[in-house]
Design an enzyme around this catalytic site. Structure first.
Site, PDB file in Angstrom:
ATOM      1  NE  ARG A 145      -3.949  -0.153   2.729  1.00 35.75           N
ATOM      2  CZ  ARG A 145      -5.349  -0.627   1.774  1.00 35.75           C
ATOM      3  NH1 ARG A 145      -5.349  -1.769   2.181  1.00 35.75           N
ATOM      4  NH2 ARG A 145      -5.879   0.520   2.207  1.00 35.75           N
ATOM      5  CE1 TYR A 148      -4.893   6.693  -3.124  1.00 35.70           C
ATOM      6  CE2 TYR A 148      -4.741   5.856  -0.482  1.00 35.70           C
ATOM      7  CZ  TYR A 148      -5.624   6.994  -2.261  1.00 35.70           C
ATOM      8  OH  TYR A 148      -6.059   7.474  -2.127  1.00 35.70           O
ATOM      9  CE  LYS A 152      -3.788  10.141  -3.141  1.00 35.40           C
ATOM     10  NZ  LYS A 152      -4.701  11.713  -3.451  1.00 35.40           N
ATOM     11  CB  VAL A 190     -15.603  -3.076   1.182  1.00 43.00           C
ATOM     12  CG1 VAL A 190     -16.330  -1.595   1.852  1.00 43.00           C
ATOM     13  CG2 VAL A 190     -16.404  -3.931   1.836  1.00 43.00           C
ATOM     14  CG  PHE A 194     -20.063  -6.280   0.474  1.00 43.88           C
ATOM     15  CD1 PHE A 194     -19.386  -6.956   0.300  1.00 43.88           C
ATOM     16  CD2 PHE A 194     -20.245  -5.709   2.250  1.00 43.88           C
ATOM     17  CE1 PHE A 194     -18.279  -7.256   0.853  1.00 43.88           C
ATOM     18  CE2 PHE A 194     -19.475  -6.576   3.001  1.00 43.88           C
ATOM     19  CZ  PHE A 194     -18.091  -7.267   2.157  1.00 43.88           C
ATOM     20  CD  GLN A 279     -10.666  -0.081  16.065  1.00 47.54           C
ATOM     21  OE1 GLN A 279      -8.954  -0.184  16.554  1.00 47.54           O
ATOM     22  NE2 GLN A 279     -11.695   0.556  17.147  1.00 47.54           N
TER      23      GLN A 279
HETATM   24  N1  UDP Z   1     -12.894  -5.871   1.763  1.00 45.05           N
HETATM   25  C1  UDP Z   1     -14.008  -6.360   1.923  1.00 45.05           C
HETATM   26  N2  UDP Z   1     -14.286  -7.146   0.605  1.00 45.05           N
HETATM   27  C2  UDP Z   1     -14.348  -6.670  -0.138  1.00 45.05           C
HETATM   28  C3  UDP Z   1     -13.674  -5.385  -0.862  1.00 45.05           C
HETATM   29  C4  UDP Z   1     -12.895  -5.069  -0.076  1.00 45.05           C
HETATM   30  O1  UDP Z   1     -13.828  -7.768   2.649  1.00 45.05           O
HETATM   31  O2  UDP Z   1     -14.733  -6.494  -1.984  1.00 45.05           O
HETATM   32  C5  UDP Z   1     -12.628  -4.756   3.187  1.00 45.05           C
HETATM   33  C6  UDP Z   1     -11.108  -4.509   3.334  1.00 45.05           C
HETATM   34  O3  UDP Z   1      -9.988  -5.828   2.824  1.00 45.05           O
HETATM   35  C7  UDP Z   1     -10.917  -3.788   3.768  1.00 45.05           C
HETATM   36  C8  UDP Z   1     -12.056  -2.930   3.428  1.00 45.05           C
HETATM   37  O4  UDP Z   1     -13.142  -3.952   2.923  1.00 45.05           O
HETATM   38  O5  UDP Z   1     -10.258  -4.453   4.975  1.00 45.05           O
HETATM   39  C9  UDP Z   1     -12.528  -1.553   3.436  1.00 45.05           C
HETATM   40  O6  UDP Z   1     -11.929  -1.345   2.014  1.00 45.05           O
HETATM   41  P1  UDP Z   1     -11.566  -0.677   0.509  1.00 45.05           P
HETATM   42  O7  UDP Z   1     -10.587  -1.509  -0.397  1.00 45.05           O
HETATM   43  O8  UDP Z   1     -12.931  -0.267   0.208  1.00 45.05           O
HETATM   44  O9  UDP Z   1     -11.133   0.432   1.487  1.00 45.05           O
HETATM   45  P2  UDP Z   1      -9.384   1.016   2.037  1.00 45.05           P
HETATM   46  O10 UDP Z   1      -9.041  -0.947   2.714  1.00 45.05           O
HETATM   47  O11 UDP Z   1      -8.508   0.908   1.192  1.00 45.05           O
HETATM   48  O12 UDP Z   1     -10.066   1.406   3.778  1.00 45.05           O
END
Ligand code: UDP
Length: 318
Positions: A145, A148, A152, A190, A194, A279
């Site tokens: 990661r 990014y 940033k 996510v 979903f 978290q």
């Molecule tokens: N995540 C998940 N299922 C998915 C996509 C993401 O459980 O289909 C989890 C991911 O591992 C993370 C959280 O959801 O813990 C948020 O992920 P996202 O990619 O939306 O944003 P970011 O990690 O950048 O906060």
């Protein structure tokens, strides 16, 4: 007339910002994007507006604009982990660092105000809950990661150095997880995953055990605070957290989506990606006091609007 340049203008947040700002007849918008994760479809309804101009350009390269620019919103950067990692990792760092440099030069030349869309990712795997702007973060500089997160972070330091050395008028916001209409169904994050999975009758994919948390902000609330930040006093430069402090586990989010679309859907568990923060929740006291802002849209209402949008997208109605 105010001339406003928006980089990343065809992306999720950028296209929502273009639409909001153009509704003020005193604004002229120059929308800049390379359309890597954005799409012209997101701003199609604006293309015939004489106060809207689209320039296909990658901000990694310097940008020469003849017109005098008053404000720059620098939103360009892939923001979904699956879009910024892997083969696009170096490109992502370049977008953050070289892109910011190029836009800061443009701001300096035009004596324009410039807002940087930074991110909650500058906090990495946070050891402070909720995260305050003074927290310096816990980022793995060599992880997947980092392109990014460190990109940033470096962009923030460039913004503050241009401010200190050249008096450029800067504004830095740290955006937390945001969702809503104009997200790409294939974005990979996510909320979009979903909802699209549920609408297609597929299993919902939870990475890890789903106990990790995020705090989700509806895009209209975010657009409101971005515009307030740009309009704030010149001596308020940030950084300021912009997000919704209501925190959910990913399992709770999956249940919410199931509840709304189809209670019978199954959940499948997949491996948790490396360095996925455990978290995340913003402390938004600063935004409340300085910008008189707090999110208004509850997750349930925001999800309803987002489901309606994805439903139309999936059916090809937009
Ligand atoms: N995540 C998940 N299922 C998915 C996509 C993401 O459980 O289909 C989890 C991911 O591992 C993370 C959280 O959801 O813990 C948020 O992920 P996202 O990619 O939306 O944003 P970011 O990690 O950048 O906060």
């Amino acid at each position: 007339m105010k001339t406003i340049l928006i980089t990343g203008g065809t992306g999720f947040i950028g296209s929502n910002l273009c639409k909001k700002l153009i509704s003020d007849e005193n604004n002229k918008i120059i929308c800049v994007d390379n359309n890597y994760t954005g799409s012209l479809d997101n701003v199609r309804e604006l293309l015939n507006n004489p106060r809207f101009k689209f320039i296909e350009h990658d901000i990694i390269e310097p940008l020469n604009i003849e017109e005098k620019i008053d404000e720059i919103y620098n939103l360009a950067c892939p923001a979904s982990p699956c879009a910024y990692q892997g083969e696009k990792a170096i490109f992502t760092t370049k977008t953050c660092v070289l892109g910011s440099l190029n836009m800061l030069e443009l701001a300096k030349k035009n004596n324009a105000k410039i807002l940087q869309s930074s991110t909650s990712e500058v906090y990495g795997e946070p050891l402070m809950i909720p995260q305050l702007e003074s927290y310096r973060g816990n980022v793995n500089p060599i992880g997947i990661r980092a392109c990014y997160d460190e990109g940033k972070r470096c962009a923030e330091s460039l913004f503050f150095d241009y401010h200190r050395l050249y008096d450029v008028k800067i504004k830095v916001i740290r955006i937390f997880n945001t969702y809503g209409p104009m997200m790409d169904p294939n974005d990979g994050r996510v909320v979009s995953n979903f909802i699209c999975q549920a609408l297609r009758g597929e299993d919902l994919t939870i990475y890890g055990d789903g106990s990790q948390t995020r705090s989700f902000c509806y895009v209209d609330d975010l657009i409101e605070v971005i515009i307030r930040m740009m309009a704030s006093e010149d001596d308020f430069v940030g950084p300021v957290n912009t997000g919704n402090p209501e925190e959910f586990t990913i399992r709770e989010l999956a249940d919410l989506v199931k509840e709304k679309i189809n209670k019978d859907l199954k959940i499948v568990y997949k491996p948790l990606p490396a360095d996925d923060p455990t978290q995340r929740r913003p402390d938004i006291t600063l935004a409340k006091t300085k910008l008189n802002w707090e999110p208004r849209i509850k997750i349930s209402d925001g999800l309803d609007k987002t489901i309606e949008y994805f439903n139309r997208r999936i059916k090809g109605e937009m």
